[in-house]
Design a protein around this motif. Sequence first.
Motif, PDB file in Angstrom:
ATOM      1  N   ASP A 132       9.121   5.274  -8.227  1.00  0.00           N
ATOM      2  CA  ASP A 132       9.165   6.719  -8.463  1.00  0.00           C
ATOM      3  C   ASP A 132       8.023   7.434  -7.758  1.00  0.00           C
ATOM      4  O   ASP A 132       8.221   8.442  -7.100  1.00  0.00           O
ATOM      5  N   HIS A 133       6.821   6.923  -7.953  1.00  0.00           N
ATOM      6  CA  HIS A 133       5.661   7.568  -7.336  1.00  0.00           C
ATOM      7  C   HIS A 133       4.689   6.519  -6.828  1.00  0.00           C
ATOM      8  O   HIS A 133       4.487   5.493  -7.476  1.00  0.00           O
ATOM      9  N   LEU A 134       4.066   6.804  -5.727  1.00  0.00           N
ATOM     10  CA  LEU A 134       2.978   5.950  -5.256  1.00  0.00           C
ATOM     11  C   LEU A 134       1.723   6.313  -6.063  1.00  0.00           C
ATOM     12  O   LEU A 134       1.523   7.461  -6.442  1.00  0.00           O
ATOM     13  N   LYS A 135       0.895   5.293  -6.307  1.00  0.00           N
ATOM     14  CA  LYS A 135      -0.327   5.534  -7.077  1.00  0.00           C
ATOM     15  C   LYS A 135      -1.465   5.936  -6.144  1.00  0.00           C
ATOM     16  O   LYS A 135      -1.740   5.248  -5.159  1.00  0.00           O
ATOM     17  N   LYS A 136      -2.136   6.998  -6.466  1.00  0.00           N
ATOM     18  CA  LYS A 136      -3.248   7.469  -5.626  1.00  0.00           C
ATOM     19  C   LYS A 136      -4.576   6.909  -6.097  1.00  0.00           C
ATOM     20  O   LYS A 136      -4.729   6.660  -7.286  1.00  0.00           O
ATOM     21  N   PRO A 137      -5.553   6.790  -5.211  1.00  0.00           N
ATOM     22  CA  PRO A 137      -5.413   6.981  -3.768  1.00  0.00           C
ATOM     23  C   PRO A 137      -4.654   5.814  -3.154  1.00  0.00           C
ATOM     24  O   PRO A 137      -4.767   4.688  -3.619  1.00  0.00           O
ATOM     25  N   TYR A 138      -3.885   6.099  -2.127  1.00  0.00           N
ATOM     26  CA  TYR A 138      -3.115   5.011  -1.528  1.00  0.00           C
ATOM     27  C   TYR A 138      -3.196   4.974  -0.011  1.00  0.00           C
ATOM     28  O   TYR A 138      -3.489   5.982   0.629  1.00  0.00           O
ATOM     29  N   VAL A 139      -2.903   3.779   0.499  1.00  0.00           N
ATOM     30  CA  VAL A 139      -2.727   3.557   1.937  1.00  0.00           C
ATOM     31  C   VAL A 139      -1.336   2.974   2.141  1.00  0.00           C
ATOM     32  O   VAL A 139      -0.974   2.002   1.482  1.00  0.00           O
ATOM     33  N   LEU A 140      -0.582   3.575   3.023  1.00  0.00           N
ATOM     34  CA  LEU A 140       0.758   3.085   3.353  1.00  0.00           C
ATOM     35  C   LEU A 140       0.629   2.417   4.721  1.00  0.00           C
ATOM     36  O   LEU A 140       0.317   3.079   5.716  1.00  0.00           O
ATOM     37  N   VAL A 141       0.843   1.085   4.745  1.00  0.00           N
ATOM     38  CA  VAL A 141       0.499   0.299   5.937  1.00  0.00           C
ATOM     39  C   VAL A 141       1.741  -0.079   6.754  1.00  0.00           C
ATOM     40  O   VAL A 141       2.723  -0.591   6.193  1.00  0.00           O
ATOM     41  N   PHE A 142       1.676   0.157   8.062  1.00  0.00           N
ATOM     42  CA  PHE A 142       2.742  -0.224   8.987  1.00  0.00           C
ATOM     43  C   PHE A 142       2.189  -1.178  10.040  1.00  0.00           C
ATOM     44  O   PHE A 142       1.085  -0.969  10.536  1.00  0.00           O
ATOM     45  N   GLY A 143       2.983  -2.199  10.355  1.00  0.00           N
ATOM     46  CA  GLY A 143       2.469  -3.256  11.219  1.00  0.00           C
ATOM     47  C   GLY A 143       2.965  -3.199  12.655  1.00  0.00           C
ATOM     48  O   GLY A 143       3.733  -2.327  13.055  1.00  0.00           O
ATOM     49  N   ASN A 144       2.521  -4.167  13.394  1.00  0.00           N
ATOM     50  CA  ASN A 144       2.854  -4.331  14.809  1.00  0.00           C
ATOM     51  C   ASN A 144       4.370  -4.423  15.037  1.00  0.00           C
ATOM     52  O   ASN A 144       5.105  -4.961  14.204  1.00  0.00           O
ATOM     53  N   GLU A 145       4.808  -3.918  16.203  1.00  0.00           N
ATOM     54  CA  GLU A 145       6.234  -3.863  16.537  1.00  0.00           C
ATOM     55  C   GLU A 145       6.916  -5.234  16.472  1.00  0.00           C
ATOM     56  O   GLU A 145       8.066  -5.335  16.059  1.00  0.00           O
TER      57      GLU A 145
END
Lengths: 241, 241
Positions: A187-200
């Motif tokens: 439902d909700h991300l918990k703050k503070p947060y980091v949304l991580v995206f990786g290498n192609e």
Amino acid sequence: MYMKNLLITSSKNEKYKELLLLKKGDKEQGLFLAEGEDLYSEASKHNCLKEVIIPESLAFEEIKYSSPIILKDSLYRTLSNYSSLPKCICVCQKKIIDEYGERVIYLDNVQDPGNVGTIIRSALSFSYKTIVLSKDCVSVYNNKVIQSSKGAIFALDIGIDSLDYFIEHNYHIYLTTLDGVDMETIDHLKKPYVLVFGNEGQGIRKEYLDKGEKIKIVMDNIDSLNVAIAASIFMYRFRRD
Amino acid sequence: MYMKNLLITSSKNEKYKELLLLKKGDKEQGLFLAEGEDLYSEASKHNCLKEVIIPESLAFEEIKYSSPIILKDSLYRTLSNYSSLPKCICVCQKKIIDEYGERVIYLDNVQDPGNVGTIIRSALSFSYKTIVLSKDCVSVYNNKVIQSSKGAIFALDIGIDSLDYFIEHNYHIYLTTLDGVDMETIDHLKKPYVLVFGNEGQGIRKEYLDKGEKIKIVMDNIDSLNVAIAASIFMYRFRRD
């Protein structure tokens, strides 16, 4: 219309040599180049503009720029990355932050400049203000990053840091992977947060895979989305969080 | 290991000339080239593979291909679009359909091959089977389209047609624009439907703007998203519709 001392006609001119170094990605000067009128507008708006360069052949037309550096056309052509020459080239101030807000987009070793620029553009659309890149990402001041960000690079806060920083500072770490939980169940991300995206190719580096909560976009037919697409869908989904 | 008569050593060879024409986008042969092992696998899986080409220097290693065409390395290098040479180049069969299902993604004058390829990749992820392009889009068989589709181009049905076809055949026309209604207010799209995405700079051409229902993605800070991003968010949102 312009003062003679601003006209550079020799490739041996010291100022011109500095500009060529910027084109090559020189890190000493704390500056970078951005080409074209659209980026000029965005750089001005966000107080990142330091100098404007125009070609001699346009010097009498382009009176809107105050005190531009004027380059002989052949030198200007060498400085530009494009065969179709932009009307101006801007020298811009880099601004790298080291204090981050409570909603951070983190790129782990993302290599394609078009992907990084597009993620920055989408971030601005969906109210994310801070993008942090790992040191081994493509340079955020790469010309293609700047172009594909469509100027959003000037509006956002950009950081370069290790994910360790956020782990140590008790951020919630959301790792986007292929084996996470469906993001729609959150439902909700918990703050503070980091949304991580990786290498192609490899995704998020292994050493971080047990350092956070894994989430994913449910797909029907294929193993992966382009990382800029995935990041944008996540950011759209959590734009109010 | 291989038969001598499959080895091409001269740039004057007729077969080689045909291959070079394919690289340039020749439309007469109904074929196109796709480079690399990943695309080889996808082309095989979807019965689009007609021939495989390998370089002479790999001919003794690459025994997995049956009856490959073997090119002298210098000829192979000329045929490839990459400086880092792929292990194989595939000659593939074009398949253009002219009967469409009830959930169609339509691209109106989209010009960037990376955008078209990425949209095709996302379409496959979100259960869209049919992509139709206007005649003035970039060629769907452009090398960059094929590469950025990551092989999804072989799995989807591709059409080339005017939007008029769908208007005449009573499809619901959903036009993605900046002034539409928020897509989140729409529970379900009405079938059969076409979801239309426009040119990177101009959007959907004017003559169609009063021919359907306008919908949009709500954004906070910027006027537009990259078209591949916008299309993917729409497709994700309506993946079950």
